[in-house]
Write an enzyme that holds these catalytic residues in place. Structure first.
Site, short mmCIF file in Angstrom:
data_model
loop_
_atom_site.label_atom_id
_atom_site.label_comp_id
_atom_site.label_asym_id
_atom_site.label_seq_id
_atom_site.Cartn_x
_atom_site.Cartn_y
_atom_site.Cartn_z
N ASP A 1 3.50 -97.14 11.42
CA ASP A 1 2.03 -97.20 12.01
C ASP A 1 1.34 -96.37 11.19
O ASP A 1 1.64 -95.39 10.76
CB ASP A 1 2.26 -96.73 13.39
CG ASP A 1 0.73 -96.58 14.16
OD1 ASP A 1 -0.46 -97.07 13.39
OD2 ASP A 1 0.67 -96.36 15.33
N GLU B 1 5.65 -75.56 -10.09
CA GLU B 1 7.08 -76.06 -9.85
C GLU B 1 7.64 -77.38 -10.51
O GLU B 1 8.49 -77.96 -10.23
CB GLU B 1 7.46 -75.85 -8.49
CG GLU B 1 6.56 -76.49 -7.45
CD GLU B 1 6.99 -76.34 -5.96
OE1 GLU B 1 8.09 -76.75 -5.69
OE2 GLU B 1 6.26 -75.72 -5.23
N CYS C 1 5.50 -73.06 -3.82
CA CYS C 1 3.79 -73.25 -3.91
C CYS C 1 3.24 -71.70 -3.68
O CYS C 1 2.03 -71.81 -4.03
CB CYS C 1 3.50 -73.89 -2.55
SG CYS C 1 4.29 -75.70 -2.47
N HIS D 1 -1.92 -72.64 3.06
CA HIS D 1 -1.30 -73.77 2.24
C HIS D 1 -1.01 -74.98 2.96
O HIS D 1 -0.46 -74.83 4.23
CB HIS D 1 0.26 -73.26 1.99
CG HIS D 1 1.16 -74.32 1.20
ND1 HIS D 1 0.83 -74.93 0.22
CD2 HIS D 1 2.43 -74.82 1.87
CE1 HIS D 1 1.63 -75.67 -0.02
NE2 HIS D 1 2.63 -75.85 0.86
N ASN E 1 -0.30 -83.17 -1.09
CA ASN E 1 0.15 -81.71 -1.46
C ASN E 1 0.21 -81.68 -3.19
O ASN E 1 0.69 -82.22 -3.85
CB ASN E 1 1.73 -81.61 -1.15
CG ASN E 1 1.96 -80.05 -1.03
OD1 ASN E 1 1.42 -79.17 -1.45
ND2 ASN E 1 3.38 -79.86 -0.60
N SER F 1 8.17 -72.20 -0.25
CA SER F 1 9.38 -72.66 0.25
C SER F 1 10.50 -71.63 -0.46
O SER F 1 10.26 -71.56 -1.66
CB SER F 1 9.78 -74.04 0.11
OG SER F 1 9.29 -74.94 0.99
#
Ligand code: HMG
Length: 445
Positions: free
Chosen positions: A31, A83, A120, A244, A328, A364
């Site tokens: 959806d 990264e 990040c 973030h 992102n 992370s």
């Protein structure tokens, strides 16, 4: 000593776009509202075949240097946060400096160059390094160029595929900044976690649901740690709170918990008491489970209150304007959130000189960092110079079949030839491989 902070900022998006509700959702059998309402995303940016983290970073940096009338002599260090690096030894900053030396007179031989890695949060850490270098008086009057650049790709079929993105943010860190001054006060929440990692592999191993919980836990610790040095926070103290943003839905969750924390023991909690009661106190509950249930119930009720909704619309929603359209950008994500908020303030003709931002970065692995920033006199001129809306507008809109090819082109393990979708003009472009396996770049007039 005068304040230190971000003097200027430039943003460069990958030149391709994937429409998430329109193109991606139907192919996935989803959806479209899962993207627009659930995750809060409309589109992701991708690099064209001749773009990568170096070209995007160098293009953003070139725009910034030109606009500010800078020469290499004015820059004492170049730090790249990423990264998505393709070299375990030679830092991306050397490639970017090489690009810039093609178009600026002089060179960066005197400049200290490096690469920062902590998922990040590395973009914010690079700003810290520059801040500390300047505050230590080692900069000899020079500014630092910090570039956060990433191509955030997930394995095809991974749930994270919905949250991809690519782009770069270049920032000039200097004394007496025009945009925002950084607070010396900072808070951290840092812990050895395995929620998202890339052990010598291009695409991340992700435990998506857990990563959301880890983000919230580390952010809460960072806020408490920040308060231990800066004093108790209050929601009305900050004009915006850029966080973030892996996807706007993540920030929606964090904002609600942050607001609940900030209103505790304040007149806002009191004023809401008739409507939703007071926040549960741990000492008043018999078991931890009872306490957690009560907190969940209170938080759900808080979400629906007029006070919370108005605060969210004012303080958080503007920070998501760019992320919604680009996805992102990993290291650049919190920096486009700040830019988006200031851009909205400019559009709404707000007088925010001297106002404070509460900035929450996260990487992370995992670490959150919180500090505040004070908006400076020159903010309007700096933000008016951004052209991210035009860049987003100009992106080539990929079909699903084209998206599949683009994903393959940027997969380091694949060797496929795909025609470029856009034509490079007045920008750096990938120009093939050198004899030692290095990537080469040229400036295209
Ligand atoms: P998923 O399982 O595909 O999605 O993965 P979902 O089923 O959880 O749905 C997402 C949201 O949409 C949910 O909202 C649904 O209810 C809603 P929530 O309940 O969570 O509030 N939804 C709908 N809403 C309206 N109408 C509908 C509808 N359908 C569903 N029809 C997940 C989601 C985030 C797990 C996945 O995208 C993922 O793994 N992403 C990558 C990891 C990530 O971004 N984690 C974020 C925290 S970690 C971080 O920020 C660090 C990072 O940037 C990396 C770094 O530091 O380097 C990632």
């Amino acid at each position: 000593m005068t304040g230190v902070g971000i003097d200027a900022i430039e943003i460069w998006t990958g030149k391709l776009k994937l429409d998430l509700p329109g193109t991606f959702a139907p192919e996935k059998g989803d959806d479209p509202a899962k993207y627009t309402k659930g995750l809060g995303l409309h589109a992701s940016s991708f690099p064209d075949t001749y773009e990568d983290i170096v070209t995007m970073g160098a293009n953003a940096a070139k725009r910034l240097m030109e606009r500010k009338g800078l020469t290499p002599e004015d820059i004492g260090r170049i730090d790249v946060a990423t990264e998505s690096a393709f070299d375990n030894s030679k830092p991306v900053s050397t490639y970017i400096a090489g690009c810039l030396e093609q178009v600026f007179e002089g060179d960066f031989r005197h400049a200290n160059k490096g690469e920062r890695k902590f998922a990040c949060v590395a973009g914010t850490q690079s700003i810290d390094d520059a801040y500390n270098w300047i505050r230590a008086g080692r900069n000899r009057g020079r500014a630092a160029l910090v570039i956060a650049t990433d191509t955030a790709l997930y394995e095809r079929g991974d749930p994270g595929e919905a949250t991809q993105g690519a782009g770069a943010v270049a920032m000039l860190i200097d004394e007496d900044p025009s945009l925002v001054e950084l607070s010396p006060e900072q808070g951290y929440g840092s812990m050895d976690e395995t929620d998202f990692l890339k052990p010598n592999q291009q695409f991340p191993s992700v435990d998506g649901k857990r990563s959301v919980q880890v983000y919230l836990a580390r952010m809460r610790e960072a806020l408490t740690d920040y308060e231990s040095v800066a004093g108790k926070t209050h929601p009305e103290e900050y004009v915006f709170a850029p966080f973030h943003t892996p996807f706007p839905g993540m920030v929606r969750k964090a904002a609600l918990l942050g607001y609940r924390h900030m209103i505790r023991d304040t007149e806002i909690e009191e004023a809401l008491a008739d409507e939703i009661g007071m926040q549960p106190r741990e000492e008043e509950c018999e078991t931890e489970e009872e306490y957690l249930d009560a907190v969940r119930e209170y938080t759900d009720a808080l979400k629906g209150t007029e006070q919370y909704r108005a605060w969210y619309a004012r303080t958080i929603d503007p920070t998501l304007d760019i992320s919604r359209e680009v996805g992102n950008w990993y290291t650049g994500s919190v920096h486009i959130a700040r830019a988006a908020a200031l851009k909205r303030a400019l559009e709404d003709d707000m007088d925010i000189e001297g106002a404070k931002l509460l900035v929450g970065s996260y990487g992370s692995g995992a670490q959150a960092e919180i500090h505040h920033e004070t908006v400076q006199e020159g903010w309007q001129e700096e933000i008016a110079a951004l052209n991210i809306d035009e860049q987003n507008e100009r992106r080539y809109d990929l079909s699903f079949a084209e998206y599949e090819k683009v994903h393959q082109v940027h997969n380091h393990d694949e060797d496929v030839e795909v025609e470029e979708f856009t034509v490079p003009e007045d920008e750096f472009a990938f120009d093939g491989w050198g004899r030692m396996g290095e990537r080469k770049y040229r400036y295209v007039e």
